[in-house]
Write a protein that holds these residues in place. Structure first.
Motif, mmCIF file in Angstrom:
data_model
loop_
_atom_site.group_PDB
_atom_site.id
_atom_site.type_symbol
_atom_site.label_atom_id
_atom_site.label_comp_id
_atom_site.label_asym_id
_atom_site.label_seq_id
_atom_site.Cartn_x
_atom_site.Cartn_y
_atom_site.Cartn_z
ATOM 1 N N UNK A 31 -10.350 -4.309 -30.692
ATOM 2 C CA UNK A 31 -10.743 -3.377 -29.640
ATOM 3 C C UNK A 31 -12.252 -3.215 -29.691
ATOM 4 N N UNK A 32 -12.877 -3.376 -28.542
ATOM 5 C CA UNK A 32 -14.293 -3.095 -28.416
ATOM 6 C C UNK A 32 -14.464 -2.278 -27.148
ATOM 7 N N UNK A 33 -14.969 -1.072 -27.307
ATOM 8 C CA UNK A 33 -15.041 -0.165 -26.167
ATOM 9 C C UNK A 33 -13.645 0.096 -25.624
ATOM 10 N N UNK A 34 -13.474 -0.136 -24.335
ATOM 11 C CA UNK A 34 -12.175 0.086 -23.705
ATOM 12 C C UNK A 34 -11.406 -1.210 -23.488
ATOM 13 N N UNK A 35 -11.814 -2.280 -24.181
ATOM 14 C CA UNK A 35 -11.133 -3.565 -24.041
ATOM 15 C C UNK A 35 -10.368 -3.924 -25.306
ATOM 16 N N UNK A 36 -9.166 -4.455 -25.103
ATOM 17 C CA UNK A 36 -8.395 -5.063 -26.192
ATOM 18 C C UNK A 36 -8.415 -6.562 -25.982
ATOM 19 N N UNK A 37 -8.758 -7.300 -27.009
ATOM 20 C CA UNK A 37 -8.680 -8.755 -27.000
ATOM 21 C C UNK A 37 -7.509 -9.116 -27.908
ATOM 22 N N UNK A 38 -6.497 -9.739 -27.330
ATOM 23 C CA UNK A 38 -5.266 -10.033 -28.065
ATOM 24 C C UNK A 38 -5.208 -11.521 -28.365
ATOM 25 N N UNK A 39 -5.084 -11.839 -29.650
ATOM 26 C CA UNK A 39 -4.967 -13.231 -30.081
ATOM 27 C C UNK A 39 -3.711 -13.858 -29.504
ATOM 28 N N UNK A 40 -3.688 -15.179 -29.496
ATOM 29 C CA UNK A 40 -2.562 -15.916 -28.947
ATOM 30 C C UNK A 40 -1.228 -15.495 -29.537
ATOM 31 N N UNK A 41 -0.274 -15.262 -28.648
ATOM 32 C CA UNK A 41 1.089 -14.896 -29.014
ATOM 33 C C UNK A 41 1.993 -16.029 -28.545
ATOM 34 N N UNK A 42 2.750 -16.587 -29.473
ATOM 35 C CA UNK A 42 3.593 -17.729 -29.121
ATOM 36 C C UNK A 42 4.954 -17.272 -28.607
ATOM 37 N N UNK A 43 5.728 -18.225 -28.152
ATOM 38 C CA UNK A 43 7.055 -17.947 -27.582
ATOM 39 C C UNK A 43 8.099 -17.818 -28.695
ATOM 40 N N UNK A 44 7.877 -16.796 -29.551
ATOM 41 C CA UNK A 44 8.810 -16.490 -30.646
ATOM 42 C C UNK A 44 9.615 -15.252 -30.261
ATOM 43 N N UNK A 45 10.922 -15.404 -30.167
ATOM 44 C CA UNK A 45 11.819 -14.309 -29.807
ATOM 45 C C UNK A 45 11.915 -13.314 -30.964
ATOM 46 N N UNK A 46 12.371 -12.090 -30.707
ATOM 47 C CA UNK A 46 12.508 -11.091 -31.774
ATOM 48 C C UNK A 46 13.379 -11.540 -32.947
ATOM 49 N N UNK A 47 14.343 -12.438 -32.709
ATOM 50 C CA UNK A 47 15.186 -12.927 -33.804
ATOM 51 C C UNK A 47 14.494 -14.015 -34.621
ATOM 52 N N UNK A 48 13.240 -14.330 -34.281
ATOM 53 C CA UNK A 48 12.466 -15.330 -35.012
ATOM 54 C C UNK A 48 12.559 -16.729 -34.443
ATOM 55 N N UNK A 49 13.492 -16.937 -33.541
ATOM 56 C CA UNK A 49 13.649 -18.258 -32.926
ATOM 57 C C UNK A 49 12.477 -18.538 -31.991
ATOM 58 N N UNK A 50 11.953 -19.746 -32.079
ATOM 59 C CA UNK A 50 10.834 -20.149 -31.236
ATOM 60 C C UNK A 50 11.348 -21.026 -30.101
ATOM 61 N N UNK A 51 10.948 -20.689 -28.874
ATOM 62 C CA UNK A 51 11.208 -21.599 -27.763
ATOM 63 C C UNK A 51 10.175 -22.701 -27.929
ATOM 64 N N UNK A 52 10.631 -23.842 -28.383
ATOM 65 C CA UNK A 52 9.754 -24.942 -28.751
ATOM 66 C C UNK A 52 9.977 -26.133 -27.832
ATOM 67 N N UNK A 53 9.005 -27.003 -27.808
ATOM 68 C CA UNK A 53 9.140 -28.226 -27.043
ATOM 69 C C UNK A 53 7.941 -28.486 -26.172
ATOM 70 N N UNK A 54 8.054 -29.549 -25.408
ATOM 71 C CA UNK A 54 6.963 -30.017 -24.559
ATOM 72 C C UNK A 54 7.458 -30.143 -23.136
ATOM 73 N N UNK A 55 6.773 -29.443 -22.225
ATOM 74 C CA UNK A 55 7.119 -29.548 -20.811
ATOM 75 C C UNK A 55 6.840 -30.965 -20.337
ATOM 76 N N UNK A 56 7.742 -31.483 -19.552
ATOM 77 C CA UNK A 56 7.616 -32.851 -19.078
ATOM 78 C C UNK A 56 8.219 -33.861 -20.034
ATOM 79 N N UNK A 57 8.716 -33.380 -21.181
ATOM 80 C CA UNK A 57 9.334 -34.292 -22.154
ATOM 81 C C UNK A 57 10.732 -33.808 -22.532
ATOM 82 N N UNK A 58 10.797 -32.683 -23.243
ATOM 83 C CA UNK A 58 12.095 -32.287 -23.792
ATOM 84 C C UNK A 58 12.541 -30.877 -23.438
#
Length: 159
Positions: A31-58
């Motif tokens: 947080x700097x001033x009134x801005x939040x900068x949020x680091x990359x969040x991946x497609x990990x579901x709450x149960x820990x499972x990751x939606x993984x793969x490559x679009x256009x492939x699998x």
């Protein structure tokens, strides 16, 4: 009456995830001033499972949109953890950076990113409208299909 991000998600049939911890030498939110900068969040579901793969492939475009929505939920988890958790604590979602694991032939990154953009608007209304970059990349951490970072403007702090 103040509505929480958690309650707004519940009206959409979604659950607010707990914020994830950093996976390396960085912090999840600055947080700097009134801005939040949020680091990359991946497609990990709450149960820990990751939606993984490559679009256009699998994985399909539908699965990619779902992955973007999960990553956006993780962004919301970070926002809620760094604020009082109310919708009114967010003045605007300023920008989303949406990174899509894709083949070089895949050209619909913007359609995948809509999974995140649509969620932000559904949660915050007009304040959820944002600028965005949708970028195809060859791979993402943990094999995730989507990763999202964000810039969020908060309501001004009072002294």
């Amino acid at each position: 009456m103040t509505i929480s991000i958690r309650d707004q998600l519940a009206t959409l049939g979604l659950e607010l995830p707990a914020p994830s911890s950093p996976a390396a030498n960085y912090i999840s939110v600055v947080r700097t001033g009134d801005l939040l900068f949020i680091s990359g969040q991946i497609s990990r579901a709450p149960n820990g499972e990751i939606v993984a793969g490559t679009l256009g492939a699998d994985i399909s475009q539908e699965q990619g949109v779902h992955a973007a929505r999960i990553a956006a939920l993780n962004v919301l988890g970070q926002i809620a953890a760094r604020t009082d958790g109310s919708l009114s604590s967010v003045r605007r979602i300023v920008k989303l950076g949406v990174f899509v694991a894709a083949t070089s032939a895949f050209k619909d990154q913007s359609k995948i990113a809509n999974g995140a953009s649509d969620l932000m608007v559904a949660v915050f209304g007009e304040a959820g409208q944002h600028t965005r970059a949708a970028i195809g990349v060859s791979s993402l951490p943990a094999g995730a299909a989507v990763e999202i970072d964000a810039v969020v403007e908060l309501e001004a702090t009072r002294c």
